[in-house]
Scaffold this motif. Sequence first.
Motif, PDB file in Angstrom:
ATOM      1  N   MET A 148       1.328  14.218   5.381  1.00 25.83           N
ATOM      2  CA  MET A 148       1.291  13.173   5.156  1.00 25.83           C
ATOM      3  C   MET A 148       2.068  12.647   7.059  1.00 25.83           C
ATOM      4  O   MET A 148       3.162  11.806   6.722  1.00 25.83           O
ATOM      5  N   LEU A 149       1.958  13.034   7.632  1.00 24.28           N
ATOM      6  CA  LEU A 149       2.089  13.191   9.197  1.00 24.28           C
ATOM      7  C   LEU A 149       1.971  12.354   9.923  1.00 24.28           C
ATOM      8  O   LEU A 149       1.998  11.937  11.012  1.00 24.28           O
ATOM      9  N   CYS A 150      -0.045  12.994   9.811  1.00 27.04           N
ATOM     10  CA  CYS A 150      -0.976  12.696  10.721  1.00 27.04           C
ATOM     11  C   CYS A 150      -1.921  11.466  10.328  1.00 27.04           C
ATOM     12  O   CYS A 150      -2.389  10.853   9.301  1.00 27.04           O
ATOM     13  N   ALA A 151      -2.011  10.593  11.160  1.00 27.90           N
ATOM     14  CA  ALA A 151      -2.964   9.149  11.006  1.00 27.90           C
ATOM     15  C   ALA A 151      -3.868   9.637  10.670  1.00 27.90           C
ATOM     16  O   ALA A 151      -4.772  10.970  11.556  1.00 27.90           O
ATOM     17  N   ALA A 152      -4.917   8.974  10.330  1.00 27.25           N
ATOM     18  CA  ALA A 152      -6.206   8.909  10.068  1.00 27.25           C
ATOM     19  C   ALA A 152      -6.903   9.581  11.137  1.00 27.25           C
ATOM     20  O   ALA A 152      -6.497   8.377  12.011  1.00 27.25           O
TER      21      ALA A 152
ATOM     22  N   GLU B 191       6.583   6.540   4.862  1.00 30.27           N
ATOM     23  CA  GLU B 191       7.629   6.831   5.668  1.00 30.27           C
ATOM     24  C   GLU B 191       8.401   6.283   4.510  1.00 30.27           C
ATOM     25  O   GLU B 191      10.173   7.203   4.306  1.00 30.27           O
TER      26      GLU B 191
ATOM     27  N   GLU C 277      -4.306  -3.346   6.720  1.00 25.80           N
ATOM     28  CA  GLU C 277      -3.282  -2.627   7.984  1.00 25.80           C
ATOM     29  C   GLU C 277      -4.315  -0.709   7.698  1.00 25.80           C
ATOM     30  O   GLU C 277      -4.810  -0.434   5.720  1.00 25.80           O
ATOM     31  N   ILE C 278      -3.776  -0.177   8.372  1.00 28.70           N
ATOM     32  CA  ILE C 278      -4.275   1.203   8.277  1.00 28.70           C
ATOM     33  C   ILE C 278      -3.461   1.973   8.574  1.00 28.70           C
ATOM     34  O   ILE C 278      -2.769   2.194   9.131  1.00 28.70           O
ATOM     35  N   PRO C 279      -2.845   1.902   6.514  1.00 26.66           N
ATOM     36  CA  PRO C 279      -2.145   2.958   6.457  1.00 26.66           C
ATOM     37  C   PRO C 279      -1.780   4.870   7.289  1.00 26.66           C
ATOM     38  O   PRO C 279      -3.060   4.787   7.145  1.00 26.66           O
ATOM     39  N   GLN C 280      -0.803   4.922   6.847  1.00 25.80           N
ATOM     40  CA  GLN C 280      -0.686   6.645   6.708  1.00 25.80           C
ATOM     41  C   GLN C 280      -1.361   7.339   5.644  1.00 25.80           C
ATOM     42  O   GLN C 280      -0.754   6.986   4.926  1.00 25.80           O
TER      43      GLN C 280
ATOM     44  N   TYR D 193       0.538  -1.535  -0.377  1.00 27.64           N
ATOM     45  CA  TYR D 193       0.348   0.367   0.316  1.00 27.64           C
ATOM     46  C   TYR D 193       0.636   1.180  -0.387  1.00 27.64           C
ATOM     47  O   TYR D 193       1.813   1.214   0.341  1.00 27.64           O
TER      48      TYR D 193
END
Lengths: 182, 182
Positions: free
Chosen positions: B76-80, B37, B115-118, B33
């Motif tokens: 693209m730093l903060c989680a959902a 990073e 998986e829950i990606p960033q 996915y």
Amino acid sequence: MRVAAGQRLRVVDVEGGQVADTFAFRADDVSEYQSAEHTRVHVNRLFPRPGEHFVTNHRRPILLLEEDDTPGIHDMLCAACDPERYTGLGVEGWHASCQENLQKAMAELGVERIEIPQPINLFMNIPVLEQGAIGWEPAMTKAGDSVTLRAEMDCYVVVSACPQDIVVINNKQPSPVAIELL
Amino acid sequence: MRVAAGQRLRVVDVEGGQVADTFAFRADDVSEYQSAEHTRVHVNRLFPRPGEHFVTNHRRPILLLEEDDTPGIHDMLCAACDPERYTGLGVEGWHASCQENLQKAMAELGVERIEIPQPINLFMNIPVLEQGAIGWEPAMTKAGDSVTLRAEMDCYVVVSACPQDIVVINNKQPSPVAIELL
């Protein structure tokens, strides 16, 4: 290694200038692990300060950054090095990597299937520059510099002395990292 | 939605000031996915510029950032956001979240385990401040601003109009996001 809630461990940059990729997984369910993106939201920073927590992908504290006697430069932006990284850098054939080190260490602990999380790259010097660019600089740590972490839940902690010898992050001379269980 | 390699899609902030959490999974193996990073390492930036790629956790291009007619501010730093996030913000009971939106959309596509990606947080305004602090600011997009992405492999792309109404990122008034398959 497996670490019990409340135990402390010190990660020591033995010779200095060496990055230590650090991972933490909840012991009784490794689908919960230290998550950089949840930690950034938790502390409102790119990296916790001493006294602040690393949290999991379920936003629970897993490690406390208890002490930091380094220059305080660490990274949580860059993925662990892996075989594809070295292929992209022109390496032919096998090259040690933090991803492989993590997988081997977890397999020795009896855990075969894990996600590869964004590591806590202790001592890694990745400055955020203007306009959102990032730099790759040598680690600023001196011999014996260390960080002390406290486990906030029973967890597996894996530390990989980064074998990167092409990019300058380890001064092109990877060296050992020591882990002391306190 | 499922998108074929070469297809383009436009993500439109219909009313302006709205964050769009965007995820991409390889269609024939969702364990691969879009990875924030790995993308940061690929582009040496916190976020790609137009003409640059988002890559997967195997460092393969999955989406091209083809066009960006917004102010160019994305995160693209903060989680959902997820149920634990809203609990932490004091919400009692259910609150819609980008994580749940992602899981529901993938389940409708027949994929139950992911998986829950960033995410790629389009339009999200999270400045990196001094000393590694991050800010939470309202999205700067105007009505009709959009980003155009091109799929570089067959993939599932999910876009969630972020329902965050407590933190100011959506101006406390979440609004729709449109997705146009070009």
